[in-house]
Design a protein around this motif. Structure first.
Motif, PDB file in Angstrom:
ATOM      1  N   ILE A   1       0.865  -1.186   0.000  1.00 53.37           N
ATOM      2  CA  ILE A   1       0.000   0.000   0.000  1.00 53.37           C
ATOM      3  C   ILE A   1       0.899   1.233   0.000  1.00 53.37           C
ATOM      4  N   MET A   2       0.753   2.069  -1.018  1.00 53.52           N
ATOM      5  CA  MET A   2       1.459   3.350  -1.085  1.00 53.52           C
ATOM      6  C   MET A   2       0.424   4.458  -0.891  1.00 53.52           C
ATOM      7  N   HIS A   3       0.662   5.307   0.091  1.00 53.37           N
ATOM      8  CA  HIS A   3      -0.317   6.360   0.358  1.00 53.37           C
ATOM      9  C   HIS A   3       0.368   7.629   0.822  1.00 53.37           C
ATOM     10  N   ASP A   4      -0.367   8.721   0.724  1.00 52.13           N
ATOM     11  CA  ASP A   4       0.117  10.049   1.127  1.00 52.13           C
ATOM     12  C   ASP A   4      -0.728  10.516   2.301  1.00 52.13           C
TER      13      ASP A   4
ATOM     14  N   MET B   1      -8.144   6.627   5.245  1.00 56.21           N
ATOM     15  CA  MET B   1      -8.822   7.798   4.696  1.00 56.21           C
ATOM     16  C   MET B   1      -7.923   8.718   3.876  1.00 56.21           C
ATOM     17  N   ASP B   2      -6.622   8.412   3.771  1.00 55.01           N
ATOM     18  CA  ASP B   2      -5.755   9.340   3.045  1.00 55.01           C
ATOM     19  C   ASP B   2      -5.692   8.969   1.557  1.00 55.01           C
ATOM     20  N   ILE B   3      -4.710   9.530   0.848  1.00 55.46           N
ATOM     21  CA  ILE B   3      -4.682   9.409  -0.607  1.00 55.46           C
ATOM     22  C   ILE B   3      -4.040   8.088  -1.033  1.00 55.46           C
ATOM     23  N   THR B   4      -4.792   7.283  -1.765  1.00 50.55           N
ATOM     24  CA  THR B   4      -4.329   5.972  -2.218  1.00 50.55           C
ATOM     25  C   THR B   4      -3.600   6.119  -3.546  1.00 50.55           C
TER      26      THR B   4
ATOM     27  N   GLN C   1      -3.643  -4.734  -8.908  1.00 48.74           N
ATOM     28  CA  GLN C   1      -3.230  -3.396  -8.484  1.00 48.74           C
ATOM     29  C   GLN C   1      -4.258  -2.366  -8.903  1.00 48.74           C
ATOM     30  N   VAL C   2      -4.281  -1.278  -8.128  1.00 49.86           N
ATOM     31  CA  VAL C   2      -5.200  -0.183  -8.422  1.00 49.86           C
ATOM     32  C   VAL C   2      -4.699   1.080  -7.735  1.00 49.86           C
TER      33      VAL C   2
ATOM     34  N   PRO D   1     -10.454   2.227 -10.794  1.00 45.08           N
ATOM     35  CA  PRO D   1      -9.909   3.369 -10.051  1.00 45.08           C
ATOM     36  C   PRO D   1     -10.965   4.089  -9.212  1.00 45.08           C
ATOM     37  N   GLN D   2     -12.194   4.132  -9.687  1.00 45.58           N
ATOM     38  CA  GLN D   2     -13.258   4.768  -8.916  1.00 45.58           C
ATOM     39  C   GLN D   2     -13.551   4.001  -7.624  1.00 45.58           C
ATOM     40  N   GLN D   3     -13.180   2.751  -7.587  1.00 46.27           N
ATOM     41  CA  GLN D   3     -13.399   1.915  -6.406  1.00 46.27           C
ATOM     42  C   GLN D   3     -12.127   1.740  -5.579  1.00 46.27           C
ATOM     43  N   ALA D   4     -11.081   2.519  -5.879  1.00 43.17           N
ATOM     44  CA  ALA D   4      -9.774   2.309  -5.242  1.00 43.17           C
ATOM     45  C   ALA D   4      -9.847   2.419  -3.726  1.00 43.17           C
ATOM     46  N   THR D   5     -10.554   3.415  -3.220  1.00 41.51           N
ATOM     47  CA  THR D   5     -10.631   3.589  -1.768  1.00 41.51           C
ATOM     48  C   THR D   5     -11.361   2.415  -1.121  1.00 41.51           C
TER      49      THR D   5
END
Length: 212
Positions: free
Chosen positions: A97-100, A111-114, A143-144, A182-186
């Motif tokens: 998982i890579m997130h900002d 809840m942050d940026i995926t 991956q997504v 991508p719309q379902q990424a979160t």
């Protein structure tokens, strides 16, 4: 009569001494590595399993991510190569998982940026290559990101550095989570985190900084 009583007392004292010595020996063994119980310093712990490690050849942990792997190079910038080692026994797959976290600090890890979620990476893998192709791979890796079924590079605006966090999980199962869009990424990320609960054998973290 006195002689008989004296002999009985001697027998009882000898038996008590044997019991005390046996208890002391058992306690001493418990305090040694590999012994039963948990008393004493380091008692019963045995050798420690080394932690899962992850690195990148592009930057050191906490360093600046080269522009090549960020949105400064365009929307389709390639993912960096990642390597890992010291994989726990029993690992059946990996999740990355890579997130900002910066845009939504204090709102929770889901809840942050995926920027990238990769799951069902085979257990025999020792890393991910640079510039992975998009979508589901022949080995079952999925991956997504918020932008595509592939890596989405850092895109922080001018100002303070954002800390892009790569988290690698070694888990003891494969996840029945579909590819999604991508719309379902979160939602996909949340489903993966929930499905991993109770199955994580090891975790490694690599942080890279970026801003425009």
């Amino acid at each position: 009569m006195r002689t008989h009583t004296y002999r009985v007392m001697r027998v009882l004292l000898a038996a008590a001494a044997v019991l005390i010595a046996g208890a002391a020996l058992a306690q001493e063994r418990q305090g040694q590595p590999g012994g039963a119980g948990g008393g004493g310093r380091g008692a019963g712990r045995g050798p420690q399993t080394p932690p899962l490690l992850m690195t990148s050849s592009a930057w050191e942990d906490g360093g600046v991510i080269p522009d090549k792997y960020t949105q400064a190079a365009g929307a389709t910038a390639p993912n960096p190569a990642l390597s890992w080692s010291q994989v726990p026994m029993g690992t059946q797959s990996f999740v990355l998982i890579m997130h900002d976290p910066e845009p939504v600090l204090n709102r929770g890890s889901k809840m942050d940026i995926t920027h990238w979620v990769v799951w069902n990476i085979p257990a025999a893998s020792t890393g991910l290559p640079e510039a992975m192709p998009a979508g589901e791979l022949p080995d079952g890796t999925r991956q997504v990101s918020l932008r595509s079924n592939a890596y989405m590079g850092p895109g922080a605006p001018p100002g303070p550095f954002h800390h892009y966090t790569f988290e690698l999980y070694a888990i003891d199962v494969k996840l029945e989570i579909p590819q999604g869009t991508p719309q379902q990424a979160t939602d996909t990320r949340i489903a993966i985190v929930n499905a991993m609960d109770g199955h994580v054998l090891g975790k490694a973290v690599l942080v890279g900084r970026f801003h425009r």
